[in-house]
Design an enzyme around this catalytic site. Structure first.
Site, PDB file in Angstrom:
ATOM      1  N   ASP A  26       0.854  -1.193   0.000  1.00  0.00           N
ATOM      2  CA  ASP A  26       0.000   0.000   0.000  1.00  0.00           C
ATOM      3  C   ASP A  26       0.889   1.242   0.000  1.00  0.00           C
ATOM      4  O   ASP A  26       1.692   1.436   0.907  1.00  0.00           O
ATOM      5  CB  ASP A  26      -0.886  -0.039   1.253  1.00  0.00           C
ATOM      6  N   ASP A  30      -3.006   2.555  -5.968  1.00  0.00           N
ATOM      7  CA  ASP A  30      -1.943   2.572  -4.952  1.00  0.00           C
ATOM      8  C   ASP A  30      -1.868   1.299  -4.105  1.00  0.00           C
ATOM      9  O   ASP A  30      -1.297   1.311  -3.024  1.00  0.00           O
ATOM     10  CB  ASP A  30      -2.097   3.799  -4.046  1.00  0.00           C
ATOM     11  N   GLU A  31      -2.435   0.200  -4.575  1.00  0.00           N
ATOM     12  CA  GLU A  31      -2.444  -1.027  -3.784  1.00  0.00           C
ATOM     13  C   GLU A  31      -2.343  -2.261  -4.657  1.00  0.00           C
ATOM     14  O   GLU A  31      -2.954  -2.304  -5.730  1.00  0.00           O
ATOM     15  CB  GLU A  31      -3.789  -1.157  -3.035  1.00  0.00           C
TER      16      GLU A  31
END
Length: 441
Positions: A34, A129-130
DNA sequence: TCTGGGGTCCTAGGACCC
DNA sequence: TCTGGGGTCCTAGGACCC
């Protein structure tokens, strides 16, 4: 801290590795990577003067905007993602604000996802973003998952941003572990330690349990994941349907959902919230045309044609109505489907009622390679008479116009070309989208 | 000074077909 | 003519995620 639940942080991107001695890892190993305060971190990377200061990426406080991301310097003031920008402004009046530069975030994200895919092909990107990675030790690669995680953190930091990583035997565990220590955290939950790790945490911690489910559980005396693990399965299934079983299994540490490399897009949509509610038919149609054009352009850029057209309207009391229709044939051409949207709006809205938001979406994409240009307009049935010629000529002309317009927009930016019906009142949006042509490369 | 934008998935009811 | 069940598609709404 027990040997089953190790919680560690490495202080520097140390060349020799900053990890303590590790117990051997027996079993599946899933990582959740993350990126920390991603949008704000990229802004600070690109604007050295903003480093060490509160930075907020989000919409305008006076135009119904909300916070997309707050830098870690802004968080002590109480600023959080999804918070109304007006509240954030009050909490942290001196923060640096930006509407964001999404193409830049996409570029950074792509570079980092490349780093992850260099570790293993088993990567599931869940958002910009993950990502989940399956790094289960094998006969050929016995490397400890914590060493993989540490290397990923170091390589990500070489790009100028940081990440937190959770390591566990399932996606559920990895995801929750990644949230335990931010930013730059590395949290391991060893095989066998799942139930003890989860038991004290609030139910809301688990992905899939939101405000509504949390309230239903609370009213039944279930507040922690330990209580959820011990709850009666039949009751959970009665109250939550399919989700009931899923949450029970997960709370018991039994999630076995695989890391899937499924990046197929299922829908494309654009929506816009207005600073001032719309009441006039002319304005509503202009907004629909604007959204329809954005969707059409994205469809063409992605090479997608959809069969299901959707329209969403939010009113000033925040209630939502939606309508969807099947097209005669899949389309990526807003000039063909916008008239249909003008008819659909009549089913959910009467002029005079204040409209806060309008959204247009397309889904039901045809199979790859099945693209076939029809002679007939998508929104109308094929003509039964011999009167085909004008339709054909019309459609070819339209296609040429669409392609010429895309070219200009690609070069000079989204606002360079507008059709007559599209909204011109730039001041009337939440301002979360950029007007800088450089953002549309 | 309330509550964005882009998505995914599930549910429940109705239509339709066999 | 009456009856039932299953499968599939479509639609509207809603929960949830980042």
């Amino acid at each position: 801290m027990t040997d089953r639940f190790q919680h560690t942080r490495f202080e520097e991107p140390a060349v020799g590795g900053g990890l303590p001695p590790l117990d051997p890892w027996e079993g599946p190993a899933i990582l959740l990577v993350d990126l920390d305060a991603f949008f704000a971190s990229v802004e600070q990377l690109d604007h050295p003067a903003w480093r060490g200061k509160p930075v907020i990426v989000g919409g305008d406080p006076d135009k119904h905007g909300v916070v997309s991301t707050a830098s870690y310097e802004a968080r002590p003031f109480g600023v959080r993602s999804a918070m109304p920008s007006s509240t954030a402004k009050r909490l942290c009046p001196d923060a640096i604000w930006t509407h964001g530069h999404f193409d830049r975030y996409r570029e950074m994200s792509d570079a980092i996802m490349g780093i992850l895919r260099a570790e293993t092909p088993h990567v599931q990107q869940v958002s910009i973003d993950e990502a989940f990675l399956d790094v289960t030790p094998t006969a050929v690669n016995r490397e400890h998952p914590a060493r993989v995680a540490e290397r990923i953190q170091r390589r990500v930091e070489e790009q100028g941003v940081t990440c937190s990583i959770g390591v566990g035997t399932s996606k559920t565990i990895a995801k929750i572990a990644s949230d335990m220590d931010k930013p730059r955290g590395l949290t391991l939950v060893y095989p066998g330690g799942e139930r003890d790790f989860l038991a004290p945490l609030p139910v809301r911690t688990m992905s899939g349990i939101g405000a509504a489910a949390e309230e239903k559980l609370r009213s039944r005396g279930i507040c922690t994941l330990g209580q959820l693990a011990d709850a009666d399965l039949r009751m959970l299934e009665r109250v939550f349907g399919k989700l009931g079983r899923v949450m029970h299994v997960r709370a018991n540490g039994g999630d076995d959902a695989p890391v899937e490399q499924d990046d197929e897009v299922k829908s494309v949509s654009n929506e816009m919230t207005f600073a001032h509610d719309l009441t006039k038919r002319q304005d509503v149609e202009a907004a629909i045309a604007t959204m329809a054009a954005k969707v059409g352009r994205r469809l063409r850029r992605k090479g997608l044609r959809g069969r299901t057209l959707a329209l969403r309207v939010k009113f000033d009391d925040l209630s939502v109505r939606s309508v969807q229709r099947q097209l005669i044939e899949p389309s990526d051409d807003e000039l063909a489907y916008t008239p249909l949207l003008y008819r659909m709006i009549d089913e959910v809205w009467r002029p005079g009622t204040p409209v806060r938001l309008i959204g247009v979406g397309m889904s039901g994409f045809e199979e790859e390679g099945a693209v076939q240009e029809s002679l007939f307009d998508v929104t109308e049935a094929a003509p039964s008479t011999g009167d085909v010629e004008p339709v054909v000529r019309d459609k070819c002309k339209r296609r040429g116009l669409i392609e010429a317009t895309d070219l200009v927009k690609n070069r000079f930016g989204e606002t360079a070309v507008r059709f007559g019906r599209e909204l011109r009142n730039e001041e009337n949006t939440t301002g979360s989208s950029s007007k800088n042509p450089a953002d549309y490369k």
